[in-house]
Design an enzyme around this catalytic site. Structure first.
Site, PDB file in Angstrom:
ATOM      1  N   LYS A  34      14.232   7.274   1.995  1.00  0.00           N
ATOM      2  CA  LYS A  34      13.694   6.386   3.050  1.00  0.00           C
ATOM      3  C   LYS A  34      14.795   5.623   3.782  1.00  0.00           C
ATOM      4  O   LYS A  34      14.552   5.037   4.830  1.00  0.00           O
ATOM      5  CB  LYS A  34      12.711   5.388   2.430  1.00  0.00           C
ATOM      6  CG  LYS A  34      11.544   6.021   1.688  1.00  0.00           C
ATOM      7  CD  LYS A  34      10.518   6.572   2.636  1.00  0.00           C
ATOM      8  CE  LYS A  34       9.323   7.199   1.971  1.00  0.00           C
ATOM      9  NZ  LYS A  34       8.548   6.345   1.130  1.00  0.00           N
TER      10      LYS A  34
ATOM     11  N   GLY B 151       3.426   1.934   7.873  1.00  0.00           N
ATOM     12  CA  GLY B 151       2.136   2.319   8.436  1.00  0.00           C
ATOM     13  C   GLY B 151       1.768   3.772   8.209  1.00  0.00           C
ATOM     14  O   GLY B 151       0.721   4.215   8.674  1.00  0.00           O
TER      15      GLY B 151
ATOM     16  N   SER C 178       2.155   5.087  -2.239  1.00  0.00           N
ATOM     17  CA  SER C 178       2.439   5.592  -3.585  1.00  0.00           C
ATOM     18  C   SER C 178       3.494   4.751  -4.302  1.00  0.00           C
ATOM     19  O   SER C 178       3.419   4.565  -5.526  1.00  0.00           O
ATOM     20  CB  SER C 178       2.877   7.058  -3.513  1.00  0.00           C
ATOM     21  OG  SER C 178       3.986   7.207  -2.652  1.00  0.00           O
TER      22      SER C 178
ATOM     23  N   GLU D 225      -0.805  -5.161   6.181  1.00  0.00           N
ATOM     24  CA  GLU D 225       0.518  -5.357   5.565  1.00  0.00           C
ATOM     25  C   GLU D 225       1.299  -6.424   6.322  1.00  0.00           C
ATOM     26  O   GLU D 225       1.867  -7.339   5.710  1.00  0.00           O
ATOM     27  CB  GLU D 225       1.295  -4.034   5.561  1.00  0.00           C
ATOM     28  CG  GLU D 225       0.750  -3.040   4.539  1.00  0.00           C
ATOM     29  CD  GLU D 225       1.323  -1.646   4.655  1.00  0.00           C
ATOM     30  OE1 GLU D 225       1.207  -0.895   3.682  1.00  0.00           O
ATOM     31  OE2 GLU D 225       1.868  -1.292   5.716  1.00  0.00           O
TER      32      GLU D 225
ATOM     33  N   THR E 263       0.850  -1.201   0.000  1.00  0.00           N
ATOM     34  CA  THR E 263       0.000   0.000   0.000  1.00  0.00           C
ATOM     35  C   THR E 263       0.881   1.245   0.000  1.00  0.00           C
ATOM     36  O   THR E 263       1.965   1.244   0.588  1.00  0.00           O
ATOM     37  CB  THR E 263      -0.901  -0.024   1.251  1.00  0.00           C
ATOM     38  OG1 THR E 263      -1.811  -1.116   1.120  1.00  0.00           O
ATOM     39  CG2 THR E 263      -1.701   1.266   1.412  1.00  0.00           C
TER      40      THR E 263
ATOM     41  N   ASP F 191       6.194  -4.158  -1.229  1.00  0.00           N
ATOM     42  CA  ASP F 191       5.516  -3.094  -0.475  1.00  0.00           C
ATOM     43  C   ASP F 191       6.496  -1.956  -0.226  1.00  0.00           C
ATOM     44  O   ASP F 191       7.722  -2.153  -0.252  1.00  0.00           O
ATOM     45  CB  ASP F 191       5.034  -3.693   0.867  1.00  0.00           C
ATOM     46  CG  ASP F 191       3.963  -2.858   1.542  1.00  0.00           C
ATOM     47  OD1 ASP F 191       3.650  -1.757   1.060  1.00  0.00           O
ATOM     48  OD2 ASP F 191       3.432  -3.322   2.574  1.00  0.00           O
TER      49      ASP F 191
ATOM     50  N   ASP G 218       8.215   3.524   5.198  1.00  0.00           N
ATOM     51  CA  ASP G 218       8.440   4.918   5.590  1.00  0.00           C
ATOM     52  C   ASP G 218       9.887   5.156   5.974  1.00  0.00           C
ATOM     53  O   ASP G 218      10.407   6.254   5.774  1.00  0.00           O
ATOM     54  CB  ASP G 218       7.493   5.276   6.739  1.00  0.00           C
ATOM     55  CG  ASP G 218       6.050   5.127   6.308  1.00  0.00           C
ATOM     56  OD1 ASP G 218       5.649   5.811   5.358  1.00  0.00           O
ATOM     57  OD2 ASP G 218       5.337   4.272   6.871  1.00  0.00           O
TER      58      ASP G 218
HETATM   59  C1  5RP Z   1       1.323   2.129   4.226  1.00  0.00           C
HETATM   60  C2  5RP Z   1       2.793   2.013   4.220  1.00  0.00           C
HETATM   61  C3  5RP Z   1       3.504   2.544   3.025  1.00  0.00           C
HETATM   62  O1  5RP Z   1       4.195   1.506   2.427  1.00  0.00           O
HETATM   63  C4  5RP Z   1       4.433   3.629   3.459  1.00  0.00           C
HETATM   64  O2  5RP Z   1       3.691   4.634   4.122  1.00  0.00           O
HETATM   65  C5  5RP Z   1       5.197   4.240   2.282  1.00  0.00           C
HETATM   66  O3  5RP Z   1       4.337   4.983   1.494  1.00  0.00           O
HETATM   67  P1  5RP Z   1       4.828   5.708   0.177  1.00  0.00           P
HETATM   68  O4  5RP Z   1       5.261   4.643  -0.765  1.00  0.00           O
HETATM   69  O5  5RP Z   1       3.602   6.461  -0.304  1.00  0.00           O
HETATM   70  O6  5RP Z   1       5.945   6.641   0.543  1.00  0.00           O
HETATM   71  O7  5RP Z   1       3.415   1.502   5.115  1.00  0.00           O
HETATM   72  O8  5RP Z   1       0.777   1.704   5.443  1.00  0.00           O
END
Ligand code: 5RP
Length: 228
Positions: free
Chosen positions: A121, A95, A31, A103, A29, A81, A84
Site C-alpha cells: 500500500k 474508500g 480486511s 471513516e 473498515t 483503519d 488503499d
Molecule cells: C474501506 C477502506 C479500507 O480501509 C481500504 O479499502 C483498505 O482495505 P483492506 O484493508 O481490505 O486492504 O478505506 O472504505
C-alpha cells in the site's frame, strides 16, 4: 495465508497493542481493520468502540465489544483503519470498501489516527488506486460530469466510473453511490480534494490528507512505523 494477509495481520495486532483500558476507539473498515478488531476484541479491555461501517459494527458486536455512536461518546482517543494507498506525508487514498464517508467522520473526530496496511500500500505518489468519490444518488450522472470537469481542472483526464457489484450500483451505508476515478498520478492532492468538494452532489472523496498521525506497515521484515 498470503504474504499480504500476514502483513495486514501483523499491522493490525501491533495497532491493537496501542489501545489502553478506558479508551474510546474508532474502528476502521476492511480486511486489515478486521485483523485489528479481532486482536483488540481478544484483549477484553474495558473500552467503547465507534465503528466506521455496519460490517465493522457487526464484527465488533460478535466479539462482545461495546459499540457507541459517533458524538454520543466523549471524543475518540484513537482510531485505527486501513488504506488503499499510503503516499508522501501519510497522505492516503481510502474508500475501497465504500466506507469513506463514515471513516472520514470518525477520523476527523479522533485525537489520534493510526493507519495500518501491508507493504504494497506504500506508494511514492498517490493515484494508481482509483480514487473513490461518494455522491448522492439524485442526479448522479450529472454530478459525474461535473466531477470530470473538476478532475480536468487538476490536469487529470480520468472518467469516473460508477462502482457496480453483481450488476447493480454499490450503495454505501449512507445510501449514496460511489464513482471511482483512475487518476494515475495525483500530483497535487490538496488541490484535487478542494476541487472535488466544490462539486454539488459530491458527499466525500477518498483523499485523507493531514489526518494520519502514524502508519504501521506490515513488511517481510516486521512492522515498520512511519510518521508524517
Ligand atoms: C474501506 C477502506 C479500507 O480501509 C481500504 O479499502 C483498505 O482495505 P483492506 O484493508 O481490505 O486492504 O478505506 O472504505
Amino acid at each position: 495465508m498470503s504474504d499480504a494477509d500476514t502483513q495486514k495481520r501483523a499491522a493490525g495486532e501491533a495497532a491493537a497493542a496501542l489501545v489502553e483500558d478506558g479508551m474510546i476507539v474508532g474502528l476502521g473498515t476492511g480486511s486489515t481493520a478486521a485483523w485489528f478488531v479481532r486482536a483488540l476484541g481478544a484483549r477484553r479491555l474495558n473500552i467503547t468502540c465507534v465503528a466506521t461501517s455496519q460490517a465493522t459494527a457487526e464484527l465488533a458486536a460478535s466479539l462482545g465489544m461495546k459499540i457507541g455512536e459517533l458524538g454520543e461518546t466523549r471524543p475518540i482517543d484513537l482510531t485505527v483503519d486501513g488504506a488503499d494507498e499510503i503516499g508522501p506525508g501519510l497522505s492516503l487514498i481510502k474508500g475501497g470498501g465504500a466506507a469513506l464517508l463514515r471513516e472520514k467522520l470518525v477520523w476527523e473526530a479522533s485525537r489520534r489516527c493510526v493507519v495500518i496496511a501491508d507493504a504494497a500500500k506504500s506508494v511514492p505518489i498517490l493515484g494508481k488506486f482509483p480514487l473513490p468519490i461518494e455522491v448522492v444518488a439524485f442526479g448522479h450522472k450529472t454530478t459525474s460530469l461535473r466531477i470530470c470537469d473538476a478532475l480536468s481542472e487538476c490536469d487529470i483526464g480520468a472518467a469516473p466510473r460508477l462502482r457496480m457489484k453483481d450488476g447493480v450500483p454499490v450503495r454505501t451505508d449512507s445510501g449514496n453511490l460511489i464513482y471511482d476515478a483512475a487518476c494515475g498520478r495525483i500530483v497535487e492532492p490538496a488541490a484535487l480534494a478542494f476541487a472535488l468538494k466544490s462539486v454539488t452532489g459530491v458527499v466525500e472523496h477518498g483523499l485523507f490528507l493531514d489526518l494520519a498521525d502514524q502508519a504501521l506497515i506490515g513488511t517481510r521484515e516486521g512492522v515498520k512505523t512511519l510518521e508524517p
